[in-house]
Write a protein that holds these residues in place. Structure first.
Motif, PDB file in Angstrom:
ATOM      1  N   TYR A   1      10.874 -16.128 -31.959  1.00  0.00           N
ATOM      2  CA  TYR A   1      11.489 -15.444 -30.817  1.00  0.00           C
ATOM      3  C   TYR A   1      10.427 -15.058 -29.798  1.00  0.00           C
ATOM      4  CZ  TYR A   1      14.200 -12.104 -28.125  1.00  0.00           C
ATOM      5  OH  TYR A   1      14.816 -11.443 -27.096  1.00  0.00           O
ATOM      6  N   GLU A   2       9.320 -14.539 -30.263  1.00  0.00           N
ATOM      7  CA  GLU A   2       8.244 -14.153 -29.345  1.00  0.00           C
ATOM      8  C   GLU A   2       7.654 -15.378 -28.637  1.00  0.00           C
ATOM      9  OE1 GLU A   2       5.662 -11.796 -31.786  1.00  0.00           O
ATOM     10  OE2 GLU A   2       7.170 -10.216 -31.977  1.00  0.00           O
ATOM     11  N   ALA A   3       7.585 -16.497 -29.339  1.00  0.00           N
ATOM     12  CA  ALA A   3       7.105 -17.731 -28.693  1.00  0.00           C
ATOM     13  C   ALA A   3       8.072 -18.162 -27.601  1.00  0.00           C
ATOM     14  CB  ALA A   3       6.943 -18.839 -29.725  1.00  0.00           C
ATOM     15  N   TRP A   4       9.362 -18.037 -27.861  1.00  0.00           N
ATOM     16  CA  TRP A   4      10.337 -18.374 -26.825  1.00  0.00           C
ATOM     17  C   TRP A   4      10.206 -17.429 -25.634  1.00  0.00           C
ATOM     18  CZ3 TRP A   4      14.408 -15.428 -24.882  1.00  0.00           C
ATOM     19  CH2 TRP A   4      15.173 -16.091 -23.913  1.00  0.00           C
ATOM     20  N   LEU A   5      10.028 -16.138 -25.886  1.00  0.00           N
ATOM     21  CA  LEU A   5       9.852 -15.192 -24.782  1.00  0.00           C
ATOM     22  C   LEU A   5       8.663 -15.590 -23.918  1.00  0.00           C
ATOM     23  CD1 LEU A   5      10.438 -11.725 -26.507  1.00  0.00           C
ATOM     24  CD2 LEU A   5      11.941 -12.869 -24.862  1.00  0.00           C
ATOM     25  N   ALA A   6       7.609 -16.076 -24.543  1.00  0.00           N
ATOM     26  CA  ALA A   6       6.400 -16.421 -23.807  1.00  0.00           C
ATOM     27  C   ALA A   6       6.475 -17.795 -23.141  1.00  0.00           C
ATOM     28  CB  ALA A   6       5.197 -16.378 -24.746  1.00  0.00           C
ATOM     29  N   LEU A   7       7.136 -18.765 -23.798  1.00  0.00           N
ATOM     30  CA  LEU A   7       7.051 -20.146 -23.339  1.00  0.00           C
ATOM     31  C   LEU A   7       8.374 -20.853 -23.088  1.00  0.00           C
ATOM     32  CD1 LEU A   7       4.384 -21.310 -25.924  1.00  0.00           C
ATOM     33  CD2 LEU A   7       3.970 -20.650 -23.561  1.00  0.00           C
ATOM     34  N   GLY A   8       9.428 -20.418 -23.704  1.00  0.00           N
ATOM     35  CA  GLY A   8      10.642 -21.228 -23.775  1.00  0.00           C
ATOM     36  C   GLY A   8      11.376 -21.459 -22.474  1.00  0.00           C
ATOM     37  N   ASP A   9      12.210 -22.487 -22.473  1.00  0.00           N
ATOM     38  CA  ASP A   9      13.100 -22.858 -21.382  1.00  0.00           C
ATOM     39  C   ASP A   9      12.399 -23.048 -20.047  1.00  0.00           C
ATOM     40  OD1 ASP A   9      15.618 -23.046 -22.698  1.00  0.00           O
ATOM     41  OD2 ASP A   9      15.527 -20.879 -22.958  1.00  0.00           O
ATOM     42  N   PRO A  10      11.515 -24.014 -19.974  1.00  0.00           N
ATOM     43  CA  PRO A  10      10.858 -24.283 -18.696  1.00  0.00           C
ATOM     44  C   PRO A  10      11.788 -24.997 -17.714  1.00  0.00           C
ATOM     45  CG  PRO A  10      10.167 -25.894 -20.308  1.00  0.00           C
ATOM     46  CD  PRO A  10      11.049 -24.906 -21.017  1.00  0.00           C
ATOM     47  N   GLY A  11      12.993 -25.379 -18.148  1.00  0.00           N
ATOM     48  CA  GLY A  11      13.888 -26.181 -17.322  1.00  0.00           C
ATOM     49  C   GLY A  11      14.370 -25.509 -16.059  1.00  0.00           C
ATOM     50  N   GLY A  12      14.686 -24.245 -16.101  1.00  0.00           N
ATOM     51  CA  GLY A  12      15.211 -23.582 -14.915  1.00  0.00           C
ATOM     52  C   GLY A  12      15.715 -22.194 -15.240  1.00  0.00           C
ATOM     53  N   ALA A  13      16.163 -21.509 -14.196  1.00  0.00           N
ATOM     54  CA  ALA A  13      16.594 -20.123 -14.358  1.00  0.00           C
ATOM     55  C   ALA A  13      17.852 -20.014 -15.226  1.00  0.00           C
ATOM     56  CB  ALA A  13      16.835 -19.501 -12.992  1.00  0.00           C
ATOM     57  N   VAL A  14      18.786 -20.929 -15.044  1.00  0.00           N
ATOM     58  CA  VAL A  14      20.030 -20.865 -15.820  1.00  0.00           C
ATOM     59  C   VAL A  14      19.736 -21.112 -17.297  1.00  0.00           C
ATOM     60  CG1 VAL A  14      22.287 -21.950 -16.177  1.00  0.00           C
ATOM     61  CG2 VAL A  14      21.457 -21.511 -13.858  1.00  0.00           C
ATOM     62  N   GLU A  15      18.917 -22.124 -17.570  1.00  0.00           N
ATOM     63  CA  GLU A  15      18.548 -22.415 -18.964  1.00  0.00           C
ATOM     64  C   GLU A  15      17.858 -21.216 -19.599  1.00  0.00           C
ATOM     65  OE1 GLU A  15      18.061 -24.419 -16.438  1.00  0.00           O
ATOM     66  OE2 GLU A  15      18.602 -26.472 -16.961  1.00  0.00           O
ATOM     67  N   ARG A  16      16.966 -20.593 -18.857  1.00  0.00           N
ATOM     68  CA  ARG A  16      16.234 -19.439 -19.372  1.00  0.00           C
ATOM     69  C   ARG A  16      17.181 -18.278 -19.637  1.00  0.00           C
ATOM     70  NH1 ARG A  16      11.422 -18.053 -21.759  1.00  0.00           N
ATOM     71  NH2 ARG A  16      11.009 -15.884 -21.349  1.00  0.00           N
ATOM     72  N   ARG A  17      18.060 -18.008 -18.698  1.00  0.00           N
ATOM     73  CA  ARG A  17      18.969 -16.881 -18.871  1.00  0.00           C
ATOM     74  C   ARG A  17      19.931 -17.118 -20.032  1.00  0.00           C
ATOM     75  NH1 ARG A  17      21.462 -14.748 -13.491  1.00  0.00           N
ATOM     76  NH2 ARG A  17      22.005 -13.064 -14.912  1.00  0.00           N
ATOM     77  N   LEU A  18      20.307 -18.360 -20.249  1.00  0.00           N
ATOM     78  CA  LEU A  18      21.216 -18.665 -21.362  1.00  0.00           C
ATOM     79  C   LEU A  18      20.466 -18.836 -22.673  1.00  0.00           C
ATOM     80  CD1 LEU A  18      23.691 -21.127 -19.652  1.00  0.00           C
ATOM     81  CD2 LEU A  18      24.050 -18.729 -20.261  1.00  0.00           C
ATOM     82  N   GLY A  19      19.166 -18.997 -22.601  1.00  0.00           N
ATOM     83  CA  GLY A  19      18.386 -19.179 -23.818  1.00  0.00           C
ATOM     84  C   GLY A  19      18.656 -20.518 -24.470  1.00  0.00           C
ATOM     85  N   GLU A  20      18.694 -21.565 -23.657  1.00  0.00           N
ATOM     86  CA  GLU A  20      19.001 -22.893 -24.203  1.00  0.00           C
ATOM     87  C   GLU A  20      18.044 -23.280 -25.331  1.00  0.00           C
ATOM     88  OE1 GLU A  20      18.647 -26.118 -21.451  1.00  0.00           O
ATOM     89  OE2 GLU A  20      19.616 -27.517 -22.826  1.00  0.00           O
ATOM     90  N   GLU A  21      16.759 -23.187 -25.065  1.00  0.00           N
ATOM     91  CA  GLU A  21      15.804 -23.559 -26.127  1.00  0.00           C
ATOM     92  C   GLU A  21      15.752 -22.524 -27.240  1.00  0.00           C
ATOM     93  OE1 GLU A  21      11.948 -24.772 -24.841  1.00  0.00           O
ATOM     94  OE2 GLU A  21      12.729 -26.608 -23.975  1.00  0.00           O
ATOM     95  N   LEU A  22      16.039 -21.289 -26.925  1.00  0.00           N
ATOM     96  CA  LEU A  22      16.059 -20.267 -27.970  1.00  0.00           C
ATOM     97  C   LEU A  22      17.045 -20.655 -29.061  1.00  0.00           C
ATOM     98  CD1 LEU A  22      15.382 -17.455 -29.157  1.00  0.00           C
ATOM     99  CD2 LEU A  22      17.219 -16.544 -27.723  1.00  0.00           C
ATOM    100  N   LEU A  23      18.251 -21.061 -28.653  1.00  0.00           N
ATOM    101  CA  LEU A  23      19.302 -21.341 -29.641  1.00  0.00           C
ATOM    102  C   LEU A  23      19.290 -22.774 -30.171  1.00  0.00           C
ATOM    103  CD1 LEU A  23      22.344 -19.407 -28.174  1.00  0.00           C
ATOM    104  CD2 LEU A  23      20.777 -18.725 -30.009  1.00  0.00           C
ATOM    105  N   THR A  24      18.545 -23.660 -29.538  1.00  0.00           N
ATOM    106  CA  THR A  24      18.526 -25.042 -30.040  1.00  0.00           C
ATOM    107  C   THR A  24      17.199 -25.424 -30.680  1.00  0.00           C
ATOM    108  OG1 THR A  24      17.848 -25.892 -27.877  1.00  0.00           O
ATOM    109  CG2 THR A  24      20.211 -25.850 -28.352  1.00  0.00           C
ATOM    110  N   ARG A  25      16.125 -24.759 -30.279  1.00  0.00           N
ATOM    111  CA  ARG A  25      14.816 -25.157 -30.789  1.00  0.00           C
ATOM    112  C   ARG A  25      14.101 -24.034 -31.547  1.00  0.00           C
ATOM    113  NH1 ARG A  25       9.803 -26.542 -26.989  1.00  0.00           N
ATOM    114  NH2 ARG A  25       8.317 -26.894 -28.625  1.00  0.00           N
ATOM    115  N   TYR A  26      13.981 -22.874 -30.938  1.00  0.00           N
ATOM    116  CA  TYR A  26      13.208 -21.786 -31.556  1.00  0.00           C
ATOM    117  C   TYR A  26      13.987 -21.116 -32.702  1.00  0.00           C
ATOM    118  CZ  TYR A  26       9.815 -22.268 -27.829  1.00  0.00           C
ATOM    119  OH  TYR A  26       8.849 -22.758 -26.993  1.00  0.00           O
ATOM    120  N   VAL A  27      15.244 -20.816 -32.459  1.00  0.00           N
ATOM    121  CA  VAL A  27      16.119 -20.251 -33.491  1.00  0.00           C
ATOM    122  C   VAL A  27      17.372 -21.123 -33.481  1.00  0.00           C
ATOM    123  CG1 VAL A  27      17.323 -18.206 -34.318  1.00  0.00           C
ATOM    124  CG2 VAL A  27      15.205 -17.934 -33.011  1.00  0.00           C
ATOM    125  N   PRO A  28      17.316 -22.262 -34.141  1.00  0.00           N
ATOM    126  CA  PRO A  28      18.377 -23.281 -33.971  1.00  0.00           C
ATOM    127  C   PRO A  28      19.712 -22.898 -34.611  1.00  0.00           C
ATOM    128  CG  PRO A  28      16.791 -23.990 -35.628  1.00  0.00           C
ATOM    129  CD  PRO A  28      16.277 -22.695 -35.054  1.00  0.00           C
TER     130      PRO A  28
END
Length: 128
Positions: free
Chosen positions: A60-87
């Motif tokens: 989770y902390e790695a996602w906070l620091a690095l995750g979702d470089p795709g865009g603001a919507v992806e970041r706000r929705l936590g796309e990589e958080l729920l699919t990659r970091y905490v799948p």
């Protein structure tokens, strides 16, 4: 001889998820998506293996620091958080939710309302 994978690991999983850092992480993710903490814990116990559970705060902390470089919507929705970091969600489902939110914004809906609607969809998919 009983192998580890043959044992019921729910007690160990619960002990992991109720430790201080893990509990904070679960609470943060639950708050983000409007899910009850106990419900999210159960979902994590069902869908994540022991290694993912052990590393949950660091992921989770790695996602906070690095995750979702795709865009603001992806970041706000936590796309990589729920699919990659905490799948907890599969990528096609999350990708569909993100694309629907972007389509709503393109059609004139405010980003706030589109993201709120998308988070509700994430909550529904997680609860299914």
């Amino acid at each position: 001889m009983e192998f580890l994978y043959e044992k019921d690991l729910r007690g160990m999983q619960l002990n992991i998820l109720t430790s201080l850092r893990h509990d904070w992480t679960v609470a943060e993710i639950a708050r983000r998506y409007g899910i009850e903490k106990q419900r999210l814990r159960r979902l994590m116990m069902e869908r994540l293996d022991m290694i993912l559970l052990e590393n949950l705060p660091a992921r989770y902390e790695a996602w906070l620091a690095l995750g979702d470089p795709g865009g603001a919507v992806e970041r706000r929705l936590g796309e990589e958080l729920l699919t990659r970091y905490v799948p907890l969600l599969d990528s096609p489902s999350m990708r569909y939710i993100v694309s629907e939110a972007k389509r709503s914004i393109a059609n004139g809906l405010s980003e706030e309302r589109a993201v709120a609607s998308a988070i509700e969809k994430v909550r529904e998919v997680l609860s299914a």
